[in-house]
Design an enzyme around this catalytic site. Structure first.
Site, PDB file in Angstrom:
ATOM      1  N   GLU A 213     -14.280  27.596  74.741  1.00  0.00           N
ATOM      2  CA  GLU A 213     -13.401  28.126  75.225  1.00  0.00           C
ATOM      3  C   GLU A 213     -13.089  29.902  74.487  1.00  0.00           C
ATOM      4  O   GLU A 213     -11.720  29.984  74.927  1.00  0.00           O
ATOM      5  CB  GLU A 213     -12.450  27.451  75.418  1.00  0.00           C
ATOM      6  CG  GLU A 213     -13.010  26.329  76.096  1.00  0.00           C
ATOM      7  CD  GLU A 213     -11.463  26.009  77.447  1.00  0.00           C
ATOM      8  OE1 GLU A 213     -10.402  25.762  76.752  1.00  0.00           O
ATOM      9  OE2 GLU A 213     -12.203  24.461  77.562  1.00  0.00           O
ATOM     10  N   GLU A 394     -17.085  18.773  77.710  1.00  0.00           N
ATOM     11  CA  GLU A 394     -14.935  18.132  78.516  1.00  0.00           C
ATOM     12  C   GLU A 394     -14.847  18.108  80.059  1.00  0.00           C
ATOM     13  O   GLU A 394     -15.811  19.048  80.405  1.00  0.00           O
ATOM     14  CB  GLU A 394     -14.549  19.342  78.257  1.00  0.00           C
ATOM     15  CG  GLU A 394     -14.107  19.636  76.077  1.00  0.00           C
ATOM     16  CD  GLU A 394     -13.066  20.444  76.430  1.00  0.00           C
ATOM     17  OE1 GLU A 394     -11.853  20.668  76.599  1.00  0.00           O
ATOM     18  OE2 GLU A 394     -12.876  21.075  74.990  1.00  0.00           O
TER      19      GLU A 394
HETATM   20  C1  GCO Z   1      -9.984  22.858  76.324  1.00  0.00           C
HETATM   21  C2  GCO Z   1      -9.935  22.855  75.149  1.00  0.00           C
HETATM   22  C3  GCO Z   1      -8.404  21.060  75.237  1.00  0.00           C
HETATM   23  C4  GCO Z   1      -7.541  20.892  76.384  1.00  0.00           C
HETATM   24  C5  GCO Z   1      -8.278  20.252  77.102  1.00  0.00           C
HETATM   25  C6  GCO Z   1      -7.129  20.133  77.876  1.00  0.00           C
HETATM   26  O1  GCO Z   1     -10.611  23.324  77.036  1.00  0.00           O
HETATM   27  O2  GCO Z   1      -8.501  23.718  76.569  1.00  0.00           O
HETATM   28  O3  GCO Z   1     -10.666  22.545  74.478  1.00  0.00           O
HETATM   29  O4  GCO Z   1      -8.211  20.935  74.009  1.00  0.00           O
HETATM   30  O5  GCO Z   1      -6.816  19.533  76.068  1.00  0.00           O
HETATM   31  O6  GCO Z   1      -9.129  21.442  77.836  1.00  0.00           O
HETATM   32  O7  GCO Z   1      -6.411  20.726  78.556  1.00  0.00           O
END
Ligand code: GCO
Length: 486
Positions: A213, A394
């Site tokens: 990200e 994710e």
């Molecule tokens: C993100 C990260 C994670 C977070 C999840 C929930 O996307 O920010 O990869 O570390 O914990 O997304 O917010």
């Protein structure tokens, strides 16, 4: 990230949130990794829908180092920007830190056994750069490498395929002190660190992710300041975006140079961008939001150029123009094998460029719940960037979980997963090459500026005793994996 510079401050990483009071419970020792069995009662609230995923589809769970490992001083680990950020009063809800987190560094065998008991086929974890190079440069810290070797061996012994992310936000603090991602040199430091990891683990880890990200790092770390390093400097954010992309490209090059016949990918949190109303349909405001949410990362990596509409705005992007050097875009566009997509929410924009909330949110008030957005974003990638193999790296939701004895009932999470997996299934039917899905997250963990006030895991963690209790959703996911469908 779901919190671009233009968005209202109600988005993710909000500092409010009550800590859940935890019951006293039995601790699972570091060595005795007895596995809590997912309970069999309390089935999914929704009946199976008969959507089978293609043969060979891979079911996984995801975590990241700083959010679960704890042990921040163990075995020669250096300080990261998150250690430093958490130490600043008022930055993290409840004054929480990742100092202990889920103590995964000592309890990883328990966690691997839990994954195995759930039938998880693949595990996405991240490597803490400061464990490998405590100051972000120089030779590798063998004890840090050994931890990840043990982890990977433990996965392989259990038949679970590793996906290693090289950078999930925990920059060595020493590099921050020489300018961090604002400095071009940090991209080269990252490539050197990546090369160490390819050498150490490249034969046992089949899939690597470079940077998790970049959008969140730039927007939340350098624009809103809710994440480490906590800057509010939109000018600096332009350099950070470019250097993160460059770091990605240099790491891909190092990977190819390592001669490993394995795969490597970026991980981008994409958000479908919709007009908030009729007036904003087709507006520049929507195009700009889409550029900042998606194209500014996708275009350089997959097309070798920044979005022209963005670059054309010379005033706005002067700081970006200044840091682009000849040949950078070629490096950034080094072919990748896969695209990792993190999906949490859509974005709606009005004519003024303001982000508008159109759907109910989860307890993370930035997270509008809209499963169809996942379908839309996947189709869009295919349409605009071609048939790239895709992994959902994710997808998940926080819920207000509290155990009732040994039971943790989380129907909202099951509903979220079911509806989002249905959207993935539809995208596959529509021809998108989605090959795997990583649920965020295996464990309740340190949720950045929200600290421990949001529980994202399918396994409950009592942060006092470190007891793990698989939630109802863990049972549901186990069944989903077993039948390869919902
Ligand atoms: C993100 C990260 C994670 C977070 C999840 C929930 O996307 O920010 O990869 O570390 O914990 O997304 O917010």
């Amino acid at each position: 990230m779901r919190q671009p510079s233009q968005s209202p401050r109600l988005s993710r990483r909000s500092l409010v949130g009550a800590m859940i009071t935890l019951p006293t419970a039995i601790t699972l020792g570091c060595d005795s990794h007895s596995v809590p069995t997912p309970r069999r009662r309390g089935a999914s609230p929704s009946p199976p829908e008969g959507r089978r995923f293609p043969d060979g589809f891979r079911w996984g769970v995801a975590t990241s180092a700083y959010q679960i490992e704890g042990a921040v001083k163990a075995d020669g680990r250096g300080q990261s920007i998150w250690d430093a950020f958490c130490a600043v009063p008022g930055r993290i809800s409840g004054g929480d830190t990742g100092e202990q987190a889920a103590d995964h560094y000592h309890r990883y065998l328990t966690d691997l056994d839990i994954m195995q008991s759930l039938g998880v086929q693949t595990y996405r974890f991240s490597i803490a750069w400061p464990r490998i190079q405590p100051d972000g440069r120089g030779s590798a810290n063998q004890r840090g490498l050994d931890f990840y070797k043990r982890l990977v061996d433990g996965l392989l012994e259990r038949g679970i395929e590793p996906l290693a992310t090289l950078y999930h936000w925990d920059l060595p603090q020493a590099l921050q002190e020489t300018g961090g991602w604002e400095q071009r040199d940090t991209a080269q430091r990252f490539a050197d660190y990546a090369a160490i990891m390819f050498e150490a683990l490249g034969s046992s880890v089949p899939t690597w992710a470079t940077i998790n990200e970049p959008k969140t790092i730039a927007e939340v770390g350098y624009v809103s300041g809710f994440h480490a390093p906590g800057k509010r400097d939109p000018e600096a954010a332009w350099a950070v975006r470019h250097h993160l992309l460059l770091a990605h490209g240099l790491a891909v090059r190092a990977f190819r140079d390592s001669g490993r016949a394995r795969r490597i990918c970026p991980v981008l949190n994409l958000a479908p961008v919709y007009p908030a109303d009729d007036a904003s349909a087709g507006s520049t405001a929507v195009a700009v939001a889409d550029a900042m949410e998606n194209r500014i990362y996708l275009d350089p990596i997959f097309k070798g150029s920044y979005p022209q509409d963005l670059l054309a705005d010379q005033d706005k992007t002067a700081a970006l123009h200044r840091v682009i050097k000849d040949g950078d875009l070629n490096v950034i566009a080094a072919p990748v094998d896969l695209l990792g997509v993190n999906y949490y929410n859509p974005v709606y924009v009005d004519t003024s460029g303001t982000y508008v909330m159109k759907h109910p949110t989860s307890m993370a008030t930035w997270q509008q719940l809209y499963p169809d957005g996942l379908h839309d974003v996947l189709l869009r990638v295919r349409q605009d960037y071609g048939d790239i193999p895709i992994s959902i790296t994710e997808n998940g939701i926080p819920t207000d979980d509290a155990p009732d004895g040994t039971v943790v009932y989380d129907p909202e999470r099951i509903e979220f997963l079911r509806t989002h997996l249905a959207a993935v299934h539809r995208a596959i039917e529509d021809g998108v090459g989605v090959e795997s899905y990583y649920l965020w997250s295996l464990l309740d963990n340190f949720e950045w500026s929200a600290g421990y006030s949001q529980r994202w895991g399918i396994v409950y963690v009592d942060f006092d005793s470190q007891q793990r209790i698989p939630k109802d959703s863990a049972q549901w996911y186990q069944d989903t994996i077993a039948r390869n469908g919902i």
